[in-house]
Scaffold this motif. Structure first.
Motif, short mmCIF file in Angstrom:
data_model
loop_
_atom_site.label_atom_id
_atom_site.label_comp_id
_atom_site.label_asym_id
_atom_site.label_seq_id
_atom_site.Cartn_x
_atom_site.Cartn_y
_atom_site.Cartn_z
N LYS A 1 39.57 -18.01 -39.75
CA LYS A 1 39.18 -16.60 -39.81
C LYS A 1 39.34 -16.01 -38.40
N LYS A 2 40.48 -15.39 -38.18
CA LYS A 2 40.76 -14.79 -36.88
C LYS A 2 40.82 -13.27 -36.96
N THR A 3 41.52 -12.74 -37.93
CA THR A 3 41.68 -11.28 -38.05
C THR A 3 40.49 -10.69 -38.80
N GLY B 1 40.67 -22.42 -43.91
CA GLY B 1 39.48 -21.60 -43.67
C GLY B 1 39.50 -20.87 -42.35
N GLN C 1 40.64 -11.52 -42.46
CA GLN C 1 40.25 -12.90 -42.75
C GLN C 1 38.75 -13.11 -42.62
N LYS C 2 38.09 -12.32 -41.80
CA LYS C 2 36.64 -12.43 -41.63
C LYS C 2 35.86 -11.65 -42.68
N THR D 1 32.48 -7.45 -42.15
CA THR D 1 33.41 -8.14 -41.27
C THR D 1 33.08 -7.74 -39.85
N PHE E 1 34.95 -16.03 -48.31
CA PHE E 1 35.98 -15.34 -47.53
C PHE E 1 37.31 -15.49 -48.27
N ALA F 1 40.64 -15.62 -46.10
CA ALA F 1 40.74 -16.56 -44.98
C ALA F 1 42.08 -17.27 -45.01
N GLY G 1 33.87 -10.96 -45.68
CA GLY G 1 33.10 -11.83 -46.56
C GLY G 1 32.35 -11.06 -47.62
#
Length: 894
Positions: A444-446, A442, A449-450, A491, A435, A438, A452
């Motif tokens: 990952k909210k938005t 690390g 950010q998620k 995502t 990610f 991120a 991968g």
């Protein structure tokens, strides 16, 4: 007997130097002689005083020649402790020490216990014996050194000459129990025994069997050599007599000859010898055995096996079997000659050896008919298995990176078609999902950010061959090689709190190192396909998204124990798009005399990863998942027990898709599956099938017309299996545990018993119990433990041309019946309901005879009709004390 009797001298040599001036009688006295010397400049240390005879001139002369350097020094290395329950008598005048009642002497790892111990320093004699009371002769002398122990009626030991005479000796060395009437110890390495008995039975008074001889010589820790010996079973002499015998007693393996077994002609090869050869004890880590067979009709065979083990590193087993079988008589029509081989290798690495890399192997390859035609292999399970598979793996994790690598060589062999598929090798490089966007730590909210990414690289060298071409240069002529790259990103986005949107994109690139070219041969009127070496590649991609949610529904009940039923519904709808990648690579070849009769193909069609995908895929997928659960109150409403959750329906799934880009047949068949577990998870039921909305023509090809009844059931499968035990029906938990006897969930019973291999000299049963693991015989009365496993399977198919019918309809059953704690009957069979016949059937009878083991395996009918009979000693020390008989299957049927 392996204990070093010379250490007893050291017990009492120290006592001789004590200042004992008068006779002293003290009840229950414990005397401890410490040997500790303190130095004023150093910490206290334990010293080892040396007692030796000195010349009178020694004090006046420093000449080193005065001391006799040849005579060994006598050293006391530890504290000597002697204890007696009643009294200890120290007679200084007669130089005698007497310990009475529960006498004990401790020194280093030596422990001597007896009813009475007398040490006579004047005669240099130690005497130990038991005590006689109303219960009989008790407190027999017990001598223990390390893990070696001996029990005797009495003993006399001269600690100057280091010789001993022992009466009523009993020793345990490994699995061997030795009983002797009179024993004479000459020195550390030689012991003579009169009227001696050898056995592996742990019953001292009435052993199951023993080998009796008048005289024997024992070299402790190495061997036992005996004269004329006779086998006794339950104290009854048998006609089995040996003029001499040799028993190796070393804790390490020794090389030596393996005596062959005589085959009286149980097969069509005539009489002969089996399993004769030599065992090589190469070192502590590796051994090797070479065995051979020879028969009167000219057949022969050989077997090479090796075990290797490196503690905390790795271990494994390797074996190679080869047989040359002759059937019939030379010159007659039924004469035939065949050669079969089998290679097996099992290797495992200790997890502690290297946590970041691992090497393992499981190899089983050879002739497809080896297990069916071999006269020395009675592995019935292998005869029912049509697939041989092997794999050799090396896995590596690159610490500190998201990458890991795997190198694998695989082999798969079909014994019916005799086809072989191998990958030599297959290399895989994986990058775990990363990610890159991120947040700190690390987080990952938005959706960004998620986001991968992952990557996968796979390369293969694939070989397709047959038994006849295996291990020959021709097998490499049709080999194919290629590499595949895959990467994807996805995502997820939360929509309106209850919905999850998951977009994804996938990319694939294929490299082929060989390709095909087709040409029309007008002379033969055929299309000729040539395989050429060279590099060719193509690429594909697709993207899509899915939308899913969870819906919960609860139905409450006011009356009864059933409190509520919960329904979990998980609908999902997806969309995917993939362009047509085949069209740009199409080529055409003339396939008949008509120049307009063209056949499309791509150069990748016979590649290891196939050709590019054809046709535009623009589809919508629909999936429905259902789960049903129930909450049940306890039987006693006043109890503190919590409500019990019961799974009514593990899953009920439906899935289909609709291709928007297709000109016809846009709907795919509707697939469904369901599964549940009932009767406290003992009964498992699974059902799956497929429903087609379209009709088919007279050739069974789907046409763009819907069925009048909406759906046509094309196939369906139903399986159900249940496992029952007698303990499941017992209310008393204590009785349930008592009658379970090792048949618990963590130790399932061996319902069929293990396969007996007459070539295995060191254990006939895979689950062979040792000589100490015997059961106590008792009456079961009306309770007889049993197990029953039932498997039901039915398969329905309907191609739309012929009426639908049940193609497979079978019922399989297996289990065992424990008549007594030592008698067990196992069975395994099945019934083909559709064809009205029994499937492969096998019966197994086992009897635990304490020190002996009885096993009878029987296949009563069918092509594998056979039996194996075995009765022999469990212990590996006397593995050749056995009798086995077998009738192999008729190899001419295979």
């Amino acid at each position: 007997m392996q204990a070093n009797w010379s250490y007893i001298l050291l017990f009492f040599s120290l006592l001789a130097f004590q200042n004992v001036h008068s006779q002293d009688i003290k009840p229950k006295r414990k005397t401890v002689v410490p040997i500790v010397k303190k130095d004023t400049l150093k910490k206290p240390v334990t010293v080892k005083p040396v007692f030796q005879k000195k010349d009178s001139l020694l004090a006046k002369s420093k000449d080193s020649t005065v001391v006799d350097s040849i005579k060994p020094k006598e050293k006391i290395e530890d504290i000597i402790t002697h204890i007696a329950k009643d009294f200890t008598i120290q007679d200084a005048k007669n130089q005698r020490v007497t310990l009475y009642n529960e006498a004990q002497i401790l020194y280093t790892d030596i422990d001597l216990k007896a009813g009475e111990i007398i040490v006579d320093y004047k005669k240099n004699i130690l005497f130990a014996k038991g005590l006689t009371d109303s219960t009989g002769y008790t407190q027999r002398p017990v001598f223990v050194q390390g893990n070696q122990e001996s029990v005797q009626d009495s003993m006399i030991y001269n600690f100057k000459s280091k010789k001993a005479i022992i009466y009523g000796l009993k020793t345990i060395q490994g699995e061997m129990y030795t009983y002797g009437n009179k024993t004479k110890r000459v020195n550390d390495s030689t012991v003579f025994v009169r009227k001696i008995r050898f056995t592996t039975s742990d019953k001292e008074k009435n052993p199951d069997y023993y080998i009796a001889t008048d005289k024997a010589k024992i070299v402790p820790g190495k061997k036992i050599i005996v004269g004329g010996s006779q086998l006794y079973i339950a104290d009854v002499p048998t006609p089995i007599y040996l003029p001499f015998a040799y028993f190796p007693m070393t804790e390490t393996s020794m090389s030596g000859f393996l005596i062959p077994q005589f085959d009286t002609g149980s097969s069509d090869r005539g009489i002969g010898f089996q399993s004769g050869g030599y065992y090589f004890a190469i070192n502590d880590y590796v051994d090797l055995s070479v065995l051979g067979d020879a028969y009167s009709n000219g057949s022969w065979g050989m077997r090479i096996s090796s075990n290797y083990q490196k503690r905390y590193r790795f271990g494994g087993i390797f074996s190679f079997n080869y047989e040359s079988n002759i059937n019939g008589i030379r010159g007659f029509s039924d004469y035939s000659k065949s050669s079969n081989y089998n290679i097996r290798w099992s290797h495992s690495q200790d997890a502690k050896a290297n946590p970041n890399s691992r090497f393992s192997a499981s190899v089983n390859l050879g002739s497809s008919r080896f297990f069916r035609q071999s006269q020395n292999q009675f592995n019935v399970a292998q005869t029912q298995n049509n697939i041989f598979s092997s794999s050799i793996n090396y896995d590596k994790t690159f610490v500190g990176t998201p990458f890991n690598m795997s190198v694998t060589a695989t082999h798969q062999q079909n014994s019916n078609t005799e086809s072989i598929t191998m990958t030599l090798p297959s290399v895989t490089l994986n990058m775990n999902r990363i990610f890159p966007f991120a947040g700190k730590g690390g987080i990952k909210k938005t959706p960004i950010q998620k986001l991968g990414f992952n990557y996968n690289l796979q390369g293969q060298y694939l070989i397709n061959t047959t038994d006849d071409e295996f291990f020959k240069p021709r097998m490499f002529e049709t080999a194919r090689a290629g590499m595949q790259h895959r990467t994807s990103t996805n995502t997820n986005i939360r929509i309106m709190k209850y919905f999850t949107l998951s977009p994804n994109t996938n990319y694939k690139e294929i490299w082929h190192f060989d390709y095909i070219r087709k040409n029309y041969d007008a002379t033969e009127n055929v299309v000729v396909t040539d395989t050429l070496r060279g590099f060719k590649s193509y690429r594909e991609y697709n993207f899509g998204m899915s939308l899913s949610t969870n819906i919960y529904g609860t139905f409450n009940f006011k009356k009864g124990r059933l409190k509520a039923i919960r329904h979990t519904f998980r609908p999902s709808i997806s969309y995917s798009y993939r362009p047509d990648f085949r069209d740009q690579h199409l080529q055409y070849v003339q396939q008949s005399a008509d120049p307009n009769d063209l056949q499309p193909y791509t150069v990748f069609d016979q590649g290891i990863y196939g050709g590019p995908s054809g046709g535009i895929s623009n589809s919508i997928g629909i999936t429905l998942n259902n789960v049903l659960e129930a909450k049940v109150a306890p039987k006693d409403p006043d109890s503190d027990e919590e409500d019990e959750k019961i799974m009514l329906l593990n899953n009920l799934n439906f899935s289909t898709s609709y291709n928007i880009a297709a000109d016809s047949l846009r709907w795919s068949p509707l697939s469904f599956s369901a599964g549940t577990r009932l009767l406290k998870d003992k009964l498992a039921i699974n059902f799956n099938g497929s429903l087609d909305p379209y009709q088919v023509n007279e050739n069974g090809i789907r046409i763009n017309q819907f069925n009048p009844g909406l759906f046509r059931l094309t196939n369906a499968n139903l399986t159900a299996n249940i496992s029952l035990r007698s303990t499941d029906f017992e209310k008393d938990k204590e009785n349930k545990e008592e009658n379970n006897r090792g048949n618990g969930a963590n130790n399932p019973p061996d319902t069929m018993g293990a396969n007996i291999d007459p070539t295995n000299r060191f254990g006939r049963k895979n689950n062979n119990t040792n000589s100490g693991g015997t059961k106590k015989a008792e009456l079961y009365k009306s309770k007889i433990p049993w197990t029953l496993n039932l498997i039901y399977a039915a398969t329905y198919s309907n191609n739309g041309v012929q009426p639908g019918a049940v193609r497979v309809h079978t019922l399989g059953f297996s289990g065992d019946l424990e008549l007594t704690p030592k008698w067990r009957i196992g069975y395994s069979s099945g019934y083909d309901i559709k064809n009205g016949a029994f499937s492969f059937t096998r019966l197994n009878f086992t009897r635990d005879l304490d020190s002996w083991q009885f096993n009878f395996n029987w296949v009563p009918f069918g092509g594998n009709s056979s039996y194996t009979f075995f009765i022999g000693v469990k212990s590996s020390v006397l593995a050749d004390l056995k009798w086995d008989k077998n009738k192999p299957p008729d190899r001419r049927l295979f």
